[in-house]
Motif scaffolding. Structure first.
Motif, PDB file in Angstrom:
ATOM      1  N   UNK A 164      13.020   0.276  -3.900  1.00 41.58           N
ATOM      2  CA  UNK A 164      11.762   0.066  -3.167  1.00 41.58           C
ATOM      3  C   UNK A 164      11.023  -1.139  -3.735  1.00 41.58           C
ATOM      4  N   UNK A 165      10.984  -1.241  -5.082  1.00 42.99           N
ATOM      5  CA  UNK A 165      10.312  -2.376  -5.729  1.00 42.99           C
ATOM      6  C   UNK A 165      10.974  -3.691  -5.343  1.00 42.99           C
ATOM      7  N   UNK A 166      12.302  -3.710  -5.330  1.00 43.10           N
ATOM      8  CA  UNK A 166      13.028  -4.932  -4.968  1.00 43.10           C
ATOM      9  C   UNK A 166      12.584  -5.434  -3.592  1.00 43.10           C
ATOM     10  N   UNK A 167      12.511  -4.543  -2.623  1.00 45.78           N
ATOM     11  CA  UNK A 167      12.130  -4.967  -1.271  1.00 45.78           C
ATOM     12  C   UNK A 167      10.675  -5.417  -1.205  1.00 45.78           C
ATOM     13  N   UNK A 201       0.843  -1.210   0.000  1.00 45.41           N
ATOM     14  CA  UNK A 201       0.000   0.000   0.000  1.00 45.41           C
ATOM     15  C   UNK A 201       0.876   1.258   0.000  1.00 45.41           C
ATOM     16  N   UNK A 202       1.925   1.268   0.833  1.00 42.75           N
ATOM     17  CA  UNK A 202       2.842   2.425   0.895  1.00 42.75           C
ATOM     18  C   UNK A 202       3.528   2.648  -0.461  1.00 42.75           C
ATOM     19  N   UNK A 203       3.990   1.553  -1.052  1.00 44.62           N
ATOM     20  CA  UNK A 203       4.691   1.631  -2.336  1.00 44.62           C
ATOM     21  C   UNK A 203       3.793   2.277  -3.399  1.00 44.62           C
ATOM     22  N   UNK A 204       2.568   1.764  -3.523  1.00 43.83           N
ATOM     23  CA  UNK A 204       1.675   2.268  -4.579  1.00 43.83           C
ATOM     24  C   UNK A 204       1.209   3.698  -4.300  1.00 43.83           C
ATOM     25  N   UNK A 254      14.566   4.783 -12.192  1.00 46.08           N
ATOM     26  CA  UNK A 254      15.353   5.390 -11.112  1.00 46.08           C
ATOM     27  C   UNK A 254      15.732   4.364 -10.041  1.00 46.08           C
ATOM     28  N   UNK A 255      16.941   4.478  -9.479  1.00 49.08           N
ATOM     29  CA  UNK A 255      17.354   3.569  -8.395  1.00 49.08           C
ATOM     30  C   UNK A 255      16.375   3.617  -7.219  1.00 49.08           C
ATOM     31  N   UNK A 296      13.533  -2.322   5.872  1.00 50.83           N
ATOM     32  CA  UNK A 296      14.340  -1.613   4.869  1.00 50.83           C
ATOM     33  C   UNK A 296      13.461  -1.033   3.761  1.00 50.83           C
ATOM     34  N   UNK A 297      12.478  -1.807   3.323  1.00 45.65           N
ATOM     35  CA  UNK A 297      11.587  -1.348   2.254  1.00 45.65           C
ATOM     36  C   UNK A 297      10.798  -0.123   2.678  1.00 45.65           C
ATOM     37  N   UNK A 298      10.303  -0.169   3.897  1.00 39.68           N
ATOM     38  CA  UNK A 298       9.512   0.940   4.423  1.00 39.68           C
ATOM     39  C   UNK A 298      10.369   2.207   4.533  1.00 39.68           C
ATOM     40  N   UNK A 299      11.629   2.043   4.956  1.00 34.94           N
ATOM     41  CA  UNK A 299      12.547   3.187   5.074  1.00 34.94           C
ATOM     42  C   UNK A 299      12.828   3.792   3.688  1.00 34.94           C
ATOM     43  N   UNK A 300      13.010   2.922   2.684  1.00 37.35           N
ATOM     44  CA  UNK A 300      13.264   3.409   1.324  1.00 37.35           C
ATOM     45  C   UNK A 300      12.078   4.188   0.772  1.00 37.35           C
ATOM     46  N   UNK A 301      10.860   3.673   1.033  1.00 35.06           N
ATOM     47  CA  UNK A 301       9.656   4.363   0.556  1.00 35.06           C
ATOM     48  C   UNK A 301       9.496   5.686   1.299  1.00 35.06           C
TER      49      UNK A 301
END
Length: 499
Positions: A458-461, A433-436, A452-453, A488-493
């Motif tokens: 974020x997609x990778x996580x 949900x956060x990603x989208x 973009x990196x 880690x994913x949440x931090x990147x987003x």
């Protein structure tokens, strides 16, 4: 944590979708089989996967295969090099069989995690072997690669918007390794764990995503589907293609062809080449007024367990030699002119189409339990909004019928991918949900954002968190890995949001 290079999982969406939608047959030009000379066939697929885990020396994302090599004393980790050999050995077995006058076939399903992990490990020996299996023109009639989800996610509990992201990520990775032409030949799809969604809206979106990404058929477990009247598939029907119907709450329908994987989860079936010997006992059957060969379809882990590690190569070689000897007898009049052959899924479907059979000639099937659901929805009066009617019918059936489930069905029906895993599923849904929420508006405004990196990390996580292994192996280290990937994913987003 040390910075890591990213796998090729995004950035070329438009190019890939244009590439894979190219119409026309893929295998007909190279096949050396003639439909009228075949009484039956067998199609065997090998599924290969190693998850990615945050367990490098400094917490880096590494392949579980790398972890096994680094910790040989734990559990079955001493098998790491045997597994690595399984990933490349067909590049040696197939050319030898062809030189010996056999006509072998194999379908291969490698997860994106595994393809990335082999590269991370610098295992050029495996990469070179796989390149020959994907790109060598002399092997093309014999090898069919199947698409899958990049990180071995199970479809029914993967958030709907991520189904297409998983499919496209795998296509990016495959094309980056083996080239665009090799990707254009990938027309069949292998769902991880043979897990088929049966909630109508999830299933509809799954099939829609598959078709948008150029897939023409998928492999399904016989117990995960039913006829439109709710009955089980007939015996003969399991050995023919079927037309799998996806209908959503609003009544929209979409179809895709399905080949039926018979029986349950047992590596011995493929490890000892049971499909070959079963096919020898089968003949042609009538379909749309044409007599067509029956097909036995099977898939098994390609590296897992003693049978696949040790017994499969010799059993596979022996089965192909048996088939070649029978064909030779037939050619010299010792048997009927029709014989049993090894054949790959797309090759079989294209030969059937060439003989005049249309997709609409195949029997129609749907995911299991949907007949009960549509009956219940139809009996509701007055009709509320379609989505609410479906959810109300599901709730009522779950309360009154202990056999009814909308959690999908797989080859491991004794194992739930949902119950007891709130500590993985809730963060997974939350991260999705956060990603989208952050990236969908950005991508809508500028599709180049996927290059973009920031987007790709974020997609990778997100993809990694959806890996089934974090649930299959139970609570403990594996759910801890999931928690770390989520963090880690949440931090990147969060960082992307600030920018």
């Amino acid at each position: 944590m040390a910075h890591q290079s990213l796998p090729p999982i995004a950035g070329n969406e438009a190019e890939i979708l244009a590439l894979v939608q190219k119409p026309g047959p893929v295998f007909l030009a190279n096949t050396n089989l003639k439909l009228e000379q075949i009484s039956s066939g067998f199609a065997c697929a090998l599924h290969m996967h190693q998850p990615t885990i945050p367990a490098g020396a400094h917490g880096e994302l590494i392949s579980h295969l790398q972890y096994m090599l680094d910790h040989p004393g734990e559990g079955d980790n001493h098998n790491a090099e045997a597994f690595a050999n399984c990933y490349r050995r067909l590049a040696e077995i197939l050319p030898q069989l062809i030189r010996d006058g056999c006509n072998p076939r194999i379908m291969l399903d490698y997860s994106g995690n595994l393809l990335w992990g082999i590269g991370q490990m610098g295992r050029q020996d495996i990469i070179d072997g796989l390149k020959s299996l994907a790109c060598d023109p002399s092997l093309q009639p014999h090898v069919e690669w199947l698409g899958t989800f990049w990180s071995h996610a199970v479809a029914p509990s993967t958030p709907i918007p991520d189904l297409k992201l998983q499919i496209l990520a795998w296509q990016h990775n495959f094309a980056a390794l083996f080239g665009n032409e090799a990707l254009q030949r990938v027309k069949g799809f292998s769902p991880p764990e043979m897990h088929l969604p049966n909630h109508p809206d999830t299933f509809y979106e799954f099939v829609k995503a598959l078709k948008e990404c150029g897939y023409q058929w998928l492999l399904v477990q016989e117990h995960s589907v039913e006829n439109l009247d709710g009955s089980c598939l007939s015996h003969g029907q399991k050995y023919l293609p079927n037309q799998l119907v996806a209908r959503n709450s609003s009544g929209e329908t979409i179809t895709i062809l399905a080949l039926i994987k018979t029986q349950g989860s047992d590596t011995k079936l493929v490890g000892q080449m049971q499909p070959c010997y079963e096919a020898i006992g089968l003949g042609r059957q009538a379909l749309a007024g044409v007599m067509v060969p029956s097909l036995v379809s099977q898939i098994a882990d390609g590296e897992n367990g003693g049978v696949m590690m040790n017994e499969f190569p010799s059993a596979y070689i022996q089965a192909n030699q048996t088939i070649a000897a029978r064909a030779k007898d037939g050619a010299s009049g010792g048997a009927s002119s029709q014989s049993t052959v090894a054949i790959n899924g797309s090759e079989y479907l294209e030969l059937l189409e060439q003989s005049g059979i249309k997709p609409t000639d195949y029997p129609m099937i749907q995911p299991v339990h949907q007949h009960k659901l549509w009956q219940k929805v139809g009996n509701q009066a007055p009709q509320p909004a379609p989505q609410q009617a479906t959810e109300a019918a599901i709730a009522e059936l779950q309360a009154t019928d202990h056999t009814f489930s909308m959690a999908g069905a797989s080859w491991t029906n004794n194992l739930s991918w949902v119950e007891g895993y709130a500590n993985v599923l809730e963060p997974m849904n939350q991260l999705s949900a956060e990603f989208h929420q952050v990236f969908d508006p950005l991508v809508a405004k500028d599709p180049a954002i996927t290059k973009s990196p920031q987007y790709q990390e974020a997609l990778l996580h997100l993809l990694l968190l959806e890996t089934s292994c974090f649930r299959y192996w139970g609570q403990g280290a594996w759910t801890d890995y999931a928690s770390e990937i989520h963090r880690r994913g949440s931090a990147l987003i969060g960082l992307a949001k600030q920018n």
